[in-house]
Design a protein around this motif. Structure first.
Motif: not given
Ligand SMILES: Nc1ncnc2c1ncn2[C@@H]1O[C@H](COP(=O)(O)OP(=O)(O)OP(=O)(O)O)[C@@H](O)[C@H]1O
Ligand SMILES: Nc1ncnc2c1ncn2[C@@H]1O[C@H](COP(=O)(O)OP(=O)(O)OP(=O)(O)O)[C@@H](O)[C@H]1O
Ligand SMILES: [Mg+2]
Ligand SMILES: [Mg+2]
Lengths: 317, 350, 503, 350
Positions: B11, C144, C290-297, C338
């Protein structure tokens, strides 16, 4: 080893040998009214050669701190306490305890419901009535018979102030039944707030015909607002107490009358009576020096002038 | 591995407009305070004919001025995670000093200057104790609050100091171009401190020190000096407030300013500042002060019984902040509160 | 050639705890000097002394043969050309990215910040870490973790220092970002910058390190050219013994058909995609992306840290109320988040209190805590974590970064939940402990726990888990048994959403 | 190389005795408050013959009691990073309620219970607004402070409520086994809340919520419920304080308790609590309150002029805390302040 920075310069006065100690406890230390009482007490101490300790809470609302001060005086083992009580009843227990410990208690300014050796003071209720009557008269002199007045008070829940307000209402109602009290405002002893509230009232109430201020802080604030709005000439103001600022307001007409008591006398007479009862003499159970209404006409009479400008105690001895 | 650039976040973050000013400047609760104020003004204008009159606006601005100035000084301290409880006593002290100097025959500008500087000195002492002796700000300024009030009472012997020379009372009581001097001064202070906080290096240091003192130190921010300056400025502004109040009352009143510290802190928090530092603006603090002044003014105009007025103002402050909060949540990007930042922010920060 | 930095006889103690003792080190121009050691060995402490963040108790510190004062300030070391990326992020969350990048030397005219200059300089710095797209006005609190780490690096690179110190810069980064950082470091070295590099990823050290100094319990055990060492000898120098197998032998675990954790149609807040996930008792499932793929979420939504938009979560067939962490813990789910510092630690509390906080209900009887029972329950688990601490009654904030992570892992091991969600569990954990942690996770699975592991470190996923679920933009794009997966295959899947035949 | 276990723990190494009580219990500033108190007692005993007399000790304990009880309630809130400005008004409110109910003829125990519960209700409202509406505690309790005081004034119409039935005043004014009842009650409160904080799950949750609310939530701590309980307990304890004060004064005085909130917060901070949460103990808060009570009592016994006494107490509070801090630094591990933890701790936390 207990030393006192108070008393007549802390040094041995002429009659110090008498060794008596009297504590004077006022309602609040940071007010010139009570400093005048201290000055009277101090003078009496010098004249009679006794040690006078001067105490008081920081605020007239703090009854509990006054209880503590009485208790501490008991601990100090003084011979007598001259007390301007912040409450009619709340100090009873402490006073009883002091008298049980053999300490003579003289109350000044406000009575208490328990037994004490003597009382000296103005009846605030009656002094308030005097103020009400005077304001009624002043309004009449403006050619008005009806309208509303602002009751500017300092702190809600303080007995003396409540009595003045009540007395004022009674005095006003008795003589000017057409004139009603618009609102009672409390400024927490802040002159600026008093000025704000008066200004607001002047704006909000078109038929505001007079103001009563229940103590000096209120009076000063009201005077400020009267000057702000240029209504010196046509808005009668009656205030309580006296301090240099109120006196100046009286002189320039922004306050029309001041109801003044005699705190210096309270202090002097209080200590004198305290010593008398400590040495076994008899004193009158109650003494009311009365309140005087000062206005531009009499403010330069020597007697009134003295009342308006009582000496105050020196913080540093 | 011939993958493309994987640094590309899924994103992508890039589509928001470019901002350089700190986050909190743009959205956040400072703006909200203004909305509450507008609503309040509207409601009062409807409820009372006398509210929107020129005379009452002049009154209101005079009532607000000193609170606003002190609140802005307090804000500076609060931004660094500190607190200044001594402002009320400094108001009393500097008012008395100004009056005393005038009585001694000092020319007005000199007396004013000296009095304001006394406020600054008190602030510097606070600041040194906080920054170098590392004592808790609450305690330092609590001690100073008692000590400074004691000094005023000793100086004045609890007597009002007056009469003061002619010109002095005109500082706070007269108008320029039909607008009360006090309002001019307050607006100048808001603009000056607002500019200082947003646009100057020092201002950013203040936020940095409040955000995380250790990180700021590691980045080369002279944290102790920032702290001393901030307390000094709070003292100076309280000193200015004290002089203005003395001028307004045309006397040095030793009890002047009692409990103003609470009003000042409240104004900051109502205006969106966080007691945990780094959040808040000069405009917000001034708005907070104006909200409470307006509530008081309006209550008086409507002739509300003073006991009920106290209850009402208590409730209205709560409502104003709830509304503000709610609005903040709606406007700020959705998740914000839920997500990461929570480490710093408390269970509903005070 | 005289070394840029020379240390000798350095000593530092925290109370009775000696963190560094008689440490000597020299750092030369144009080399990458690695600093290796277990958690709590003293690496970060050494770095903090080098930058003046911490005062040394004894020892000599020379920069270019100039002795540095005992009372050193961060500003002085920066003036001497030393920059550091700290392990604990040192950004100011309430300020913007640009301000963070230039804090301490904001461009100004007469004290007034030059906003255009600020933005331009910030952009220039961001471009050094390939973050051209990031708006310099963004408040750091919104970023993030990975982006914050990159900003932190950009902040240091922007000063063009002669010495750069990195304290575990890649823990928050994905493989590729880490890769790109390493390339940049190599370039800096070639430009003559001296680099001190700390990492727990051995292969990184071998990739870019020229020399290595190994610390153990605050003492230097070895300084050598990287080429003289093998992984095994390096590990041996660090932990004082051999670590045979990093990853546990995955025994063919008994898969007893029914899912212990069952997630249906779960949409994390703001995500348009519903996720289904089943984890059987005894199974370890990895989540890649990848980073930001939404895994943590996803993990946070399962646990209920953020209330999901929709969907259900069941543990052992019983529905778990969503959006309420307390209910999740009661139902037997634990989440290791995390972001250790903000979403895990209770900094003022002791180590033991931090470890027990999720299990107090089990330890207490009728709400009364017995400190003895608490110690009994917690200490054995903590002992197994190889913590380097003076006492478990010490505030957890006095621990080294890796040790703090271990305490948080211990928190969930103590709690006896049956479903464990681990988000980057080995972040900052040393090799020895990593091996043990992997073994432990294997054991837990063998005992019938259901475990979900999110890791950006693909070798770890491949070595540890049974099955890998790949996420892209919040959507499950594939699922691969670990035995059949390769790093390339996973990356392709994660970035394109398609299996490029590779797997 | 076959080193077995690398878990280096002091217990294994052996020279420090094994401790089971928490870290902060052993060292830390709570202990320091006691040292300051001992010094203070020693100095006053030397300076004034009347200080150490039984009568004065009874006085001192009565003077301390209400402050101590309120401070302990405030501490609970402060531990969660909150603040409760409404305690002073609650003191006034509950005192008035108790008095009013007695005047209406309620039996003493029932009146006392109802009044204390009123305090609890006020606390619950505060707590709900903080925990669920997520409003800043400062604002919530500031609003409540005004509202509750307004309610007292409405109830009492600003009049002192009296006379009260015989037995009521004996609660606070009599002694049991030669020790004032008030002292017994205070000691019981200290022990009970001390026990609650150290030995119960709830107590641990309080510290956890104050240390990092989000971390605590993610560990299954029911943070909102903890917050509500904490504010409720602060209200209950302030209610108890109010009833005791009314009993001591043998009247319901509507201005009772004004500015006590500041005293309570100050007592907590003097006793080692941090306004940033998770630091402090019940004993510390009570000690802090006793330090200020002793300073006042001693100043009076020595007959110090009240203006100078204010200055002296201001300075002495500063000295007490500096001394305490210094001592804490000497005893605690050296760098502690310099080093890592500073992320959370402010530039000399308030
Ligand atoms: N619209 C956005 N604008 C900016 N940052 C965003 C947006 N949407 C999500 N993010 C950030 O991007 C990250 C994506 O989520 P997440 O942490 O689940 O990714 P991830 O795959 O777990 O990567 P990591 O393991 O590195 O955290 C979140 O930390 C969130 O704060
Ligand atoms: N502020 C502090 N107070 C007390 N002890 C501390 C403090 N900071 C660090 N220590 C101790 O010093 C030792 C070295 O810590 P350091 O952070 O340098 O370890 P490290 O090698 O960086 O470990 P990691 O790989 O986990 O980051 C540890 O035992 C740690 O507990
Ligand atoms: Mg480290
Ligand atoms: Mg993640």
């Amino acid at each position: 080893k207990a030393t006192s920075s108070s008393g007549p310069g802390g040094n041995a006065g002429p009659g110090k040998a008498s060794g008596l100690r009297v504590d004077v406890i006022v309602k609040a230390t940071d007010s010139s009214f009570w400093q005048s009482m201290f000055a009277g007490a101090q003078k009496a101490g010098e004249d009679l050669g006794v040690e006078v300790g001067r105490f008081g809470p920081t605020s007239e609302t703090d009854v509990n701190e006054q209880v503590q001060l009485v208790e501490n005086s008991i601990s100090r083992g003084v011979n007598a306490i001259v007390l301007a009580a912040n409450s009619e009843t709340a100090l009873n227990k402490a006073i009883d305890r002091a008298r049980d410990a053999g300490i003579k208690v003289i109350t000044v300014d406000g009575t208490v419901t328990t037994k004490t050796e003597a009382f000296i003071g103005t009846n605030n209720l009656r002094a308030g009535e005097q103020a009400g009557q005077r304001l009624c008269k002043l309004i009449g002199e403006q050619g008005k018979t009806s309208g509303r007045v602002l009751l500017e008070n300092a702190v809600a829940g303080v007995q003396a102030l409540g009595d003045r307000a009540r007395g004022f209402r009674e005095g006003l109602a008795a003589n000017c039944p057409q004139i009603t009290v618009w609102e009672e405002r409390f400024n927490n002893n802040d002159i600026a707030t008093a000025a704000n509230q008066t200004n607001d009232a002047l704006g909000a109430v078109p038929d505001l015909v007079g103001v009563f201020a229940a103590n000096n802080m209120s009076g000063n604030g009201v005077a400020r607002a009267v000057k702000d709005t240029g209504r010196t000439a046509n808005l009668p103001v009656v205030a309580f107490d006296s301090d240099p600022q109120e006196n100046a307001a009286l002189a320039d007409g922004s306050i029309d009358a001041l109801v003044v008591q005699n705190p210096y006398f309270f202090g002097y007479q209080g200590v004198t009576e305290a010593i008398a009862v400590s040495t076994g003499a008899k004193v009158p159970l109650s003494l009311d020096p009365g309140a005087v209404v000062a206005d531009q006409a009499n403010m330069n009479d020597p007697a009134v002038k003295d009342l308006l400008n009582p000496p105050t105690a020196q913080a540093s001895k | 591995m011939a993958l493309p650039k994987l640094i590309v976040r899924e994103r992508d973050i890039g589509d928001r407009p470019s901002r350089i000013i700190g986050w909190s400047d743009a959205v956040g609760r400072e703006g909200g305070g203004l909305v509450v104020l507008v609503i309040l003004f509207g409601a009062l204008a409807l409820a009372s004919d006398s509210f929107l009159t020129g005379g009452n606006m002049a009154n209101l601005s005079r009532q607000w001025a000193v609170y606003g100035i002190i609140a802005i000084g307090e804000l500076l301290v609060i931004l660094t995670k500190g607190i200044d409880l001594s402002v009320g006593s400094v108001v009393g002290l500097t008012g008395a000093v100004a009056a005393q100097l005038l009585v001694l025959g000092f020319p007005i500008p000199l007396a004013v200057l000296c009095a304001v500087l006394v406020g600054g000195v008190v602030g510097v002492i606070n600041g040194i104790l906080v920054a170098y002796a590392k004592l808790p700000p609450f305690i330092v300024t609590l001690g100073m609050m008692g000590a400074a009030r004691g000094v005023v009472l000793v100086i004045t012997n609890a007597n009002t100091i007056q009469p003061l020379p002619e010109g002095f009372s005109s500082i706070a009581n007269e108008s320029l171009l039909g607008i009360p001097n006090l309002l001019w001064i307050t607006v100048i202070v808001i603009i000056a401190i607002g500019f200082l906080l947003r646009r100057t290096v020092f201002g950013r240091y203040v936020y940095a020190a409040g955000s995380n003192a250790e990180s700021a130190r590691l980045s080369g921010v002279p944290v102790p000096r920032v702290l001393v300056t901030v307390y000094a400025m709070s003292g100076l502004l309280a000193g200015l407030g004290g002089v203005l109040l003395a001028s307004r009352l045309d006397a040095g009143v030793p009890t002047m300013g009692e409990t103003y510290e609470l009003d000042a802190i409240a104004a900051c928090v109502i205006g969106g500042a966080s007691l945990f530092g780094a959040k808040g603006s000069a405009l917000g603090a001034a708005t907070g002060a104006l909200i409470t002044s307006t509530l008081n003014n309006g209550g008086n105009l409507l002739g509300i019984n003073s006991f009920y007025l106290r209850i009402a103002i208590g409730v209205l402050i709560l409502l104003a902040v709830s509304f503000d909060q709610l609005q903040g949540r709606l406007f700020a990007r959705g998740e914000q509160t839920q997500a990461g930042t929570s480490g710093n922010s408390p269970p509903g920060e005070p | 050639m005289t070394p840029v930095i020379r240390l000798s006889g350095l000593r530092k103690a925290f109370g009775g705890n000696v963190a560094l003792d008689d440490v000597s080190l020299d750092l030369r121009r144009g080399e990458v000097h690695c600093l290796a050691g277990e958690n709590g060995a003293g690496k970060s402490t050494l770095i903090r002394i080098l930058t003046g963040a911490l005062k040394r108790d004894a020892g000599d510190y020379f920069v270019d043969d100039r002795e540095m004062a005992a009372a050193l300030t961060p500003a002085a070391t920066r003036a001497a050309g030393i920059g550091a990326v700290y392990q604990e992020l040192s950004l100011l969350p309430d300020l913007s990215v640009a301000e963070n990048l230039l804090m301490g030397r904001l461009p100004n005219r007469g004290g007034v910040v030059d906003r255009r200059g600020l933005r331009d300089q910030a952009r220039a710095r961001l471009s050094k870490v390939d973050l051209e797209g990031l708006d310099p006005g963004t408040p750091v609190a919104e970023l993030p973790a990975a982006t914050r780490q990159l900003v932190e690096i950009a902040k240091v690179l922007g000063d063009d220092p002669r010495v750069i110190i990195f304290d575990e810069p890649t823990t928050a980064l994905s493989g590729d970002e880490a890769e790109s950082l390493l390339r940049r470091i190599a370039r800096l070295r070639d430009e003559g910058v001296a680099i001190l590099y700390v990492s727990h990823r051995l292969e990184e050290m071998f990739e870019i390190g020229d020399r290595v100094t190994v610390l153990r319990d605050g003492v230097v055990t070895r300084t050598a050219a990287m080429s003289e060492l093998s992984e095994d000898t390096l590990i041996a120098a660090m932990v004082g013994r051999d670590v045979e197998d990093l990853y546990p032998e995955t025994p063919a675990r008994t898969e007893n058909g029914n899912a212990l954790l069952r997630v249906r149609g779960l949409r994390p807040p703001g995500s348009p995609h519903a996720v289904d996930l089943d984890v059987r008792a005894g199974e370890i499932v990895g989540i890649a992306g990848l980073l930001g793929a939404g895994r943590s979420e996803l993990l946070r939504a399962i646990f209920g840290a953020d209330p999901p938009e929709s969907g259900t979560v069941e543990v052992a067939g019983k529905p778990v109320p969503t959006g309420r962490p307390r209910e999740a813990v009661r139902a037997g789910i634990g989440l290791l988040s995390e972001d250790r510092k903000e979403l895990g630690l209770l900094p003022e509390l002791t180590i033991r209190e931090n470890a027990s906080v999720a299990s107090l209900r089990g330890i207490a009887s009728r709400g009364l805590l017995s400190r003895r029972r608490e110690a009994q329950r917690v200490d054995s688990v903590l002992d197994g974590m190889r913590l380097r601490a003076g006492s478990y009654d010490q505030p957890v904030s006095t621990l080294s970064g890796g040790n703090q992570q271990k305490v948080l892992i211990a928190r969930w091991l103590v709690s006896r939940v049956r479903v464990l969600l681990f988000d980057e569990p080995t972040k900052g954990v040393d090799v020895g402990a990593k091996a043990e942690l992997y073994a432990l996770i294997g054991d837990l699975a063998a005992q019938g726990f259901a475990i979900v592991v999110v890791s950006s470190y693909l070798p770890e996923l491949l070595g540890l888990v049974d099955r890998i679920v790949v996420l892209k933009s919040g959507r499950v794009v594939g699922e691969v048994p670990a035995a059949e997966a390769t790093e390339e295959g996973l990356l392709t899947l994660a970035s394109t959403g398609r299996l490029n035949g590779a797997a």
